[in-house]
Scaffold this motif. Structure first.
Motif, PDB file in Angstrom:
ATOM      1  N   GLN A 113      48.989  45.255  47.283  1.00  0.00           N
ATOM      2  CA  GLN A 113      48.600  45.260  45.880  1.00  0.00           C
ATOM      3  C   GLN A 113      49.252  44.083  45.164  1.00  0.00           C
ATOM      4  OE1 GLN A 113      49.763  49.118  44.407  1.00  0.00           O
ATOM      5  NE2 GLN A 113      47.694  49.907  44.685  1.00  0.00           N
ATOM      6  N   ALA A 114      48.491  43.463  44.254  1.00  0.00           N
ATOM      7  CA  ALA A 114      49.004  42.312  43.518  1.00  0.00           C
ATOM      8  C   ALA A 114      48.178  42.123  42.255  1.00  0.00           C
ATOM      9  CB  ALA A 114      48.919  41.056  44.386  1.00  0.00           C
ATOM     10  N   ASP A 115      48.720  41.357  41.319  1.00  0.00           N
ATOM     11  CA  ASP A 115      47.951  40.930  40.157  1.00  0.00           C
ATOM     12  C   ASP A 115      47.237  39.646  40.537  1.00  0.00           C
ATOM     13  OD1 ASP A 115      48.766  43.009  38.469  1.00  0.00           O
ATOM     14  OD2 ASP A 115      50.635  41.970  38.013  1.00  0.00           O
ATOM     15  N   VAL A 116      45.958  39.546  40.181  1.00  0.00           N
ATOM     16  CA  VAL A 116      45.118  38.430  40.621  1.00  0.00           C
ATOM     17  C   VAL A 116      44.575  37.690  39.401  1.00  0.00           C
ATOM     18  CG1 VAL A 116      43.055  37.817  41.928  1.00  0.00           C
ATOM     19  CG2 VAL A 116      44.480  39.708  42.682  1.00  0.00           C
ATOM     20  N   ARG A 117      44.557  36.364  39.497  1.00  0.00           N
ATOM     21  CA  ARG A 117      44.029  35.513  38.425  1.00  0.00           C
ATOM     22  C   ARG A 117      43.123  34.466  39.043  1.00  0.00           C
ATOM     23  NH1 ARG A 117      48.040  32.078  34.530  1.00  0.00           N
ATOM     24  NH2 ARG A 117      46.577  31.767  32.821  1.00  0.00           N
ATOM     25  N   VAL A 118      41.950  34.278  38.438  1.00  0.00           N
ATOM     26  CA  VAL A 118      41.009  33.253  38.896  1.00  0.00           C
ATOM     27  C   VAL A 118      40.804  32.263  37.759  1.00  0.00           C
ATOM     28  CG1 VAL A 118      38.665  32.765  39.708  1.00  0.00           C
ATOM     29  CG2 VAL A 118      39.846  34.843  40.472  1.00  0.00           C
ATOM     30  N   ARG A 119      40.951  30.977  38.077  1.00  0.00           N
ATOM     31  CA  ARG A 119      40.685  29.912  37.108  1.00  0.00           C
ATOM     32  C   ARG A 119      39.699  28.928  37.710  1.00  0.00           C
ATOM     33  NH1 ARG A 119      46.829  28.546  35.971  1.00  0.00           N
ATOM     34  NH2 ARG A 119      46.855  29.242  38.094  1.00  0.00           N
ATOM     35  N   VAL A 120      38.749  28.473  36.888  1.00  0.00           N
ATOM     36  CA  VAL A 120      37.718  27.528  37.320  1.00  0.00           C
ATOM     37  C   VAL A 120      37.973  26.212  36.604  1.00  0.00           C
ATOM     38  CG1 VAL A 120      35.236  27.059  37.439  1.00  0.00           C
ATOM     39  CG2 VAL A 120      36.079  29.417  37.655  1.00  0.00           C
ATOM     40  N   TYR A 121      37.954  25.100  37.366  1.00  0.00           N
ATOM     41  CA  TYR A 121      38.230  23.757  36.839  1.00  0.00           C
ATOM     42  C   TYR A 121      37.068  22.817  37.135  1.00  0.00           C
ATOM     43  CZ  TYR A 121      43.136  25.269  36.786  1.00  0.00           C
ATOM     44  OH  TYR A 121      44.294  25.944  36.544  1.00  0.00           O
ATOM     45  N   SER A 122      36.924  21.801  36.297  1.00  0.00           N
ATOM     46  CA  SER A 122      35.997  20.706  36.609  1.00  0.00           C
ATOM     47  C   SER A 122      36.679  19.799  37.630  1.00  0.00           C
ATOM     48  CB  SER A 122      35.647  19.926  35.346  1.00  0.00           C
ATOM     49  OG  SER A 122      36.778  19.208  34.896  1.00  0.00           O
ATOM     50  N   LEU A 123      35.928  18.867  38.217  1.00  0.00           N
ATOM     51  CA  LEU A 123      36.523  17.933  39.173  1.00  0.00           C
ATOM     52  C   LEU A 123      37.559  17.029  38.509  1.00  0.00           C
ATOM     53  CD1 LEU A 123      33.600  16.849  41.516  1.00  0.00           C
ATOM     54  CD2 LEU A 123      35.576  18.255  42.067  1.00  0.00           C
ATOM     55  N   ALA A 124      37.437  16.832  37.194  1.00  0.00           N
ATOM     56  CA  ALA A 124      38.403  16.018  36.459  1.00  0.00           C
ATOM     57  C   ALA A 124      39.700  16.789  36.174  1.00  0.00           C
ATOM     58  CB  ALA A 124      37.788  15.537  35.144  1.00  0.00           C
ATOM     59  N   GLY A 125      39.712  18.085  36.486  1.00  0.00           N
ATOM     60  CA  GLY A 125      40.907  18.884  36.282  1.00  0.00           C
ATOM     61  C   GLY A 125      40.929  19.651  34.965  1.00  0.00           C
ATOM     62  N   ARG A 126      39.847  19.589  34.199  1.00  0.00           N
ATOM     63  CA  ARG A 126      39.776  20.320  32.930  1.00  0.00           C
ATOM     64  C   ARG A 126      39.526  21.795  33.226  1.00  0.00           C
ATOM     65  NH1 ARG A 126      35.820  22.261  29.617  1.00  0.00           N
ATOM     66  NH2 ARG A 126      34.167  21.445  30.949  1.00  0.00           N
ATOM     67  N   LEU A 127      40.289  22.677  32.548  1.00  0.00           N
ATOM     68  CA  LEU A 127      40.109  24.114  32.726  1.00  0.00           C
ATOM     69  C   LEU A 127      38.791  24.533  32.086  1.00  0.00           C
ATOM     70  CD1 LEU A 127      41.283  26.840  33.685  1.00  0.00           C
ATOM     71  CD2 LEU A 127      42.330  27.054  31.421  1.00  0.00           C
ATOM     72  N   VAL A 128      37.876  25.063  32.889  1.00  0.00           N
ATOM     73  CA  VAL A 128      36.576  25.516  32.411  1.00  0.00           C
ATOM     74  C   VAL A 128      36.685  26.968  31.945  1.00  0.00           C
ATOM     75  CG1 VAL A 128      34.191  26.015  33.103  1.00  0.00           C
ATOM     76  CG2 VAL A 128      35.310  23.915  33.874  1.00  0.00           C
ATOM     77  N   ARG A 129      37.328  27.824  32.757  1.00  0.00           N
ATOM     78  CA  ARG A 129      37.455  29.238  32.404  1.00  0.00           C
ATOM     79  C   ARG A 129      38.636  29.851  33.132  1.00  0.00           C
ATOM     80  NH1 ARG A 129      33.430  33.280  31.121  1.00  0.00           N
ATOM     81  NH2 ARG A 129      34.605  35.084  30.391  1.00  0.00           N
ATOM     82  N   ASP A 130      39.430  30.619  32.397  1.00  0.00           N
ATOM     83  CA  ASP A 130      40.514  31.412  32.966  1.00  0.00           C
ATOM     84  C   ASP A 130      40.099  32.866  32.849  1.00  0.00           C
ATOM     85  OD1 ASP A 130      42.825  32.751  33.667  1.00  0.00           O
ATOM     86  OD2 ASP A 130      44.139  31.536  32.405  1.00  0.00           O
ATOM     87  N   LEU A 131      39.909  33.546  33.983  1.00  0.00           N
ATOM     88  CA  LEU A 131      39.463  34.934  33.976  1.00  0.00           C
ATOM     89  C   LEU A 131      40.614  35.920  33.781  1.00  0.00           C
ATOM     90  CD1 LEU A 131      36.805  34.710  36.813  1.00  0.00           C
ATOM     91  CD2 LEU A 131      36.454  34.609  34.350  1.00  0.00           C
ATOM     92  N   GLY A 132      41.829  35.420  33.649  1.00  0.00           N
ATOM     93  CA  GLY A 132      42.984  36.265  33.364  1.00  0.00           C
ATOM     94  C   GLY A 132      43.457  37.056  34.560  1.00  0.00           C
ATOM     95  N   PHE A 133      44.606  37.723  34.377  1.00  0.00           N
ATOM     96  CA  PHE A 133      45.159  38.564  35.433  1.00  0.00           C
ATOM     97  C   PHE A 133      44.496  39.931  35.413  1.00  0.00           C
ATOM     98  CE2 PHE A 133      48.711  35.568  35.342  1.00  0.00           C
ATOM     99  CZ  PHE A 133      48.925  35.417  36.701  1.00  0.00           C
ATOM    100  N   ARG A 134      44.266  40.460  36.595  1.00  0.00           N
ATOM    101  CA  ARG A 134      43.747  41.812  36.749  1.00  0.00           C
ATOM    102  C   ARG A 134      44.344  42.396  38.018  1.00  0.00           C
ATOM    103  NH1 ARG A 134      37.757  40.589  36.112  1.00  0.00           N
ATOM    104  NH2 ARG A 134      38.608  39.159  34.646  1.00  0.00           N
ATOM    105  N   PRO A 135      44.455  43.712  38.107  1.00  0.00           N
ATOM    106  CA  PRO A 135      45.057  44.317  39.302  1.00  0.00           C
ATOM    107  C   PRO A 135      44.154  44.190  40.524  1.00  0.00           C
ATOM    108  CG  PRO A 135      44.315  46.017  37.779  1.00  0.00           C
ATOM    109  CD  PRO A 135      44.102  44.707  37.093  1.00  0.00           C
ATOM    110  N   GLY A 136      44.768  43.920  41.655  1.00  0.00           N
ATOM    111  CA  GLY A 136      44.053  43.859  42.929  1.00  0.00           C
ATOM    112  C   GLY A 136      44.682  44.836  43.904  1.00  0.00           C
ATOM    113  N   ASP A 137      43.860  45.478  44.724  1.00  0.00           N
ATOM    114  CA  ASP A 137      44.335  46.470  45.686  1.00  0.00           C
ATOM    115  C   ASP A 137      44.445  45.873  47.080  1.00  0.00           C
ATOM    116  OD1 ASP A 137      44.495  48.597  43.878  1.00  0.00           O
ATOM    117  OD2 ASP A 137      42.345  48.998  44.085  1.00  0.00           O
TER     118      ASP A 137
END
Length: 188
Positions: A113-137
């Protein structure tokens, strides 16, 4: 050909009964799970089905009980030890569907079990979207992305990068963190 037809009829009569396959799990409590009849693939000579079970002890006993159509019964027991680990690992991280048209799921396996975070970036390194932390089993997990950036707009077609981070706080200032990075394609 007549002998083969007779053998098949006899095999069907003496084959495994769809109503008489059970899985018994001994984890300080005894519970039986009946195999769903529609999920047994081949009931003439062998039966195969999947039933999710939760193992709570460090050792459990798994019993498979099978009866044929004339009520002959066999019970087989197996000692089961869950493969739980203190080491945090992220495995089989995939994006589905890829290429992304409207939205997607980030699928992955966790060793604990862990807290999981997904972030999506452009190729230039700009943050497109941070989906935040959520619990993972332990085991299979997925995180859904609607395919939009943090302003609610759809990003342009192209290649993007994602970072999937899993972390566990173990107390006393200790923390395990694992990050998996890969690419995805947005095509509308």
């Amino acid at each position: 050909a007549r002998h083969l037809a007779r053998a098949q009829k006899r095999s069907h009569r003496l084959g495994i009964s769809r109503q008489r396959v059970a899985l018994l799990l001994d984890s300080r409590e005894k519970r039986a799970v009946r195999a769903p009849a529609d999920r047994i693939e081949d009931y003439l000579l062998a039966a195969r089905f999947r039933v999710p079970v939760k193992l709570s002890g460090s050792e459990d006993s798994l019993f498979v009980m099978v009866s044929d159509n004339v009520l002959n019964q066999t019970v087989v027991g197996v000692l089961v030890k869950p493969l739980l680990s203190d080491v945090l690992r992220v495995e089989s991280a995939l994006v589905y569907p890829n290429p992304v048209k409207a939205g997607c799921r980030f699928t992955f396996m966790l060793s604990r079990q862990a807290d999981v975070r997904v972030r999506v970036y452009s190729l230039a390194g700009r943050l497109v979207r941070d989906l935040g932390f959520r619990p993972g089993d332990f085991g299979y997990n997925d995180v859904e992305w609607d395919g939009r950036d943090s302003d609610g707009n759809r990003p342009a077609n192209g290649v993007y990068l994602f970072a999937l981070t899993a972390q566990v706080d173990e107390g006393q200032g200790r923390q395990q963190r694992v990050t998996v990075r890969d690419k995805l394609l947005v095509m509308r």
